[in-house]
Motif scaffolding. Sequence first.
Motif, short mmCIF file in Angstrom:
data_model
loop_
_atom_site.label_atom_id
_atom_site.label_comp_id
_atom_site.label_asym_id
_atom_site.label_seq_id
_atom_site.Cartn_x
_atom_site.Cartn_y
_atom_site.Cartn_z
N GLU A 1 -25.42 -29.06 -13.08
CA GLU A 1 -26.63 -29.00 -12.50
C GLU A 1 -27.82 -29.14 -13.60
OE1 GLU A 1 -27.53 -29.12 -9.37
OE2 GLU A 1 -25.57 -29.40 -8.73
N MET A 2 -27.61 -28.42 -14.63
CA MET A 2 -28.63 -28.64 -15.85
C MET A 2 -28.73 -29.90 -16.33
SD MET A 2 -28.18 -24.76 -17.24
CE MET A 2 -29.91 -24.72 -18.12
N THR A 3 -27.53 -30.48 -16.51
CA THR A 3 -27.54 -31.99 -17.18
C THR A 3 -28.13 -32.74 -16.21
OG1 THR A 3 -25.37 -31.62 -18.30
CG2 THR A 3 -25.97 -33.69 -17.92
N GLU A 4 -28.03 -32.51 -15.00
CA GLU A 4 -28.55 -33.65 -14.00
C GLU A 4 -30.33 -33.44 -14.03
OE1 GLU A 4 -28.92 -36.43 -10.90
OE2 GLU A 4 -26.98 -35.75 -11.90
N ALA A 5 -30.54 -32.23 -14.20
CA ALA A 5 -32.11 -32.13 -14.53
C ALA A 5 -32.72 -32.34 -15.91
CB ALA A 5 -32.37 -30.52 -14.31
N GLY A 6 -31.77 -32.88 -16.59
CA GLY A 6 -32.10 -33.46 -18.22
C GLY A 6 -31.81 -32.89 -19.34
N MET A 7 -31.13 -31.59 -19.31
CA MET A 7 -30.57 -31.05 -20.26
C MET A 7 -29.41 -31.70 -21.06
SD MET A 7 -29.33 -27.04 -21.22
CE MET A 7 -30.85 -26.31 -21.12
N GLN A 8 -29.31 -31.76 -22.36
CA GLN A 8 -28.17 -32.20 -22.90
C GLN A 8 -26.79 -31.77 -22.43
OE1 GLN A 8 -28.85 -31.36 -26.96
NE2 GLN A 8 -30.56 -32.53 -27.14
N ARG A 9 -25.62 -32.48 -22.27
CA ARG A 9 -24.77 -31.66 -21.41
C ARG A 9 -23.76 -30.71 -22.23
NH1 ARG A 9 -18.84 -32.83 -21.07
NH2 ARG A 9 -18.27 -32.31 -18.99
N THR A 10 -23.95 -30.84 -23.48
CA THR A 10 -23.00 -29.77 -24.22
C THR A 10 -23.92 -28.76 -24.30
OG1 THR A 10 -21.78 -31.50 -25.53
CG2 THR A 10 -21.84 -29.21 -26.50
N ALA A 11 -25.23 -28.60 -24.44
CA ALA A 11 -26.18 -27.53 -24.62
C ALA A 11 -26.18 -26.89 -23.11
CB ALA A 11 -27.67 -28.20 -24.75
N ALA A 12 -25.93 -27.49 -22.25
CA ALA A 12 -25.93 -26.96 -20.80
C ALA A 12 -24.61 -26.14 -20.69
CB ALA A 12 -26.19 -28.07 -19.85
N ARG A 13 -23.65 -26.71 -21.28
CA ARG A 13 -22.35 -25.93 -20.93
C ARG A 13 -22.21 -24.85 -22.06
NH1 ARG A 13 -17.42 -29.27 -22.83
NH2 ARG A 13 -16.52 -27.67 -21.27
N VAL A 14 -22.99 -24.81 -23.27
CA VAL A 14 -23.12 -23.71 -24.01
C VAL A 14 -23.89 -22.69 -23.30
CG1 VAL A 14 -23.89 -22.74 -26.17
CG2 VAL A 14 -22.53 -24.78 -26.08
N PHE A 15 -24.93 -23.03 -22.68
CA PHE A 15 -25.89 -21.97 -22.13
C PHE A 15 -25.24 -21.48 -20.93
CE2 PHE A 15 -29.03 -21.04 -18.81
CZ PHE A 15 -29.64 -20.26 -19.45
N ALA A 16 -24.51 -22.17 -20.09
CA ALA A 16 -23.65 -21.62 -19.05
C ALA A 16 -22.69 -20.73 -19.53
CB ALA A 16 -23.25 -22.85 -18.18
N ALA A 17 -22.02 -20.91 -20.34
CA ALA A 17 -21.02 -20.18 -21.06
C ALA A 17 -21.44 -18.65 -21.56
CB ALA A 17 -20.23 -20.86 -22.20
N LEU A 18 -22.55 -18.84 -22.10
CA LEU A 18 -23.21 -17.48 -22.65
C LEU A 18 -23.62 -16.87 -21.23
CD1 LEU A 18 -25.09 -19.08 -25.56
CD2 LEU A 18 -23.00 -17.40 -25.83
N LEU A 19 -24.46 -17.48 -20.38
CA LEU A 19 -24.78 -16.93 -19.12
C LEU A 19 -23.68 -16.39 -18.45
CD1 LEU A 19 -27.34 -16.57 -17.49
CD2 LEU A 19 -26.68 -18.62 -16.51
N ALA A 20 -22.57 -16.74 -18.62
CA ALA A 20 -21.58 -16.16 -17.63
C ALA A 20 -20.75 -15.03 -18.61
CB ALA A 20 -20.62 -17.29 -17.32
N SER A 21 -20.87 -14.95 -19.84
CA SER A 21 -20.23 -14.09 -20.51
C SER A 21 -20.93 -12.47 -20.26
CB SER A 21 -20.31 -14.32 -22.13
OG SER A 21 -21.57 -14.03 -22.66
N ASP A 22 -19.97 -11.39 -20.28
CA ASP A 22 -20.58 -10.20 -19.99
C ASP A 22 -21.59 -9.80 -20.80
OD1 ASP A 22 -18.65 -10.07 -17.83
OD2 ASP A 22 -17.01 -8.73 -18.93
N ASP A 23 -21.65 -10.08 -21.86
CA ASP A 23 -22.69 -9.46 -22.84
C ASP A 23 -23.76 -10.65 -23.37
OD1 ASP A 23 -21.10 -10.72 -24.94
OD2 ASP A 23 -20.93 -9.11 -26.21
N ALA A 24 -23.47 -11.76 -22.98
CA ALA A 24 -24.38 -12.72 -23.16
C ALA A 24 -24.37 -13.38 -24.46
CB ALA A 24 -25.95 -12.39 -22.80
N SER A 25 -23.40 -13.13 -25.07
CA SER A 25 -23.22 -13.60 -26.57
C SER A 25 -21.85 -14.05 -26.86
CB SER A 25 -23.57 -12.44 -27.70
OG SER A 25 -22.76 -11.63 -27.61
N MET A 26 -21.69 -14.94 -27.79
CA MET A 26 -20.39 -15.45 -28.21
C MET A 26 -20.55 -16.05 -29.58
SD MET A 26 -19.28 -17.38 -24.71
CE MET A 26 -17.38 -17.39 -24.93
#
Length: 167
Positions: free
Chosen positions: A11-36
């Motif tokens: 969804e973020m990629t569709e809105a214009g964000m770079q694909r890998t950046a969107a995946r990294v952001f989503a992974a951080l968002l989904a992690s319990d402490d918001a960091s990796m």
Amino acid sequence: MSRFVERFAAEMTEAGMQRTAARVFAALLASDDASMTSAELSARLSISPAAVSGAVRYLTQVSMVSRERDPGSRRDRYRLHNQVWYASLTQRDSVMTRWEQALREGVETLGRDTPAGARVAETVAFFEFLQKELLSLLDRWNEYRETLSYEGGAPGAAGGRVKPRDT
């Protein structure tokens, strides 16, 4: 978790964000402490450390992620900013201010009485309106945020759910 990460990243990629950046952001968002760490992101997303580095560079530039050092370690940890959406919109406000300044110059260059000048002047008015409303909206968000309670723990905690407090 992987399904959410890929869906939200798409969804973020569709809105214009770079694909890998969107995946990294989503992974951080989904992690319990918001960091990796880079290694954790690389393993979780099946991407190279170089791809993580490029994505984090972009996310840092747009103020969505910060880099910090684990105490006593040489490894970097990437963390979502607190109130990441608020910070992101606040940064957009400064971008709109710069656009507005350039557009004002465009009105003068093109001439206020020309169709192009009138179109650019309307764009200036739109950005003025948007900035005023955005500041008001962000203030209202902060007020609303104070009314939220979290079931199952604090924001970001495993099992935590957000709901308005009973008044």
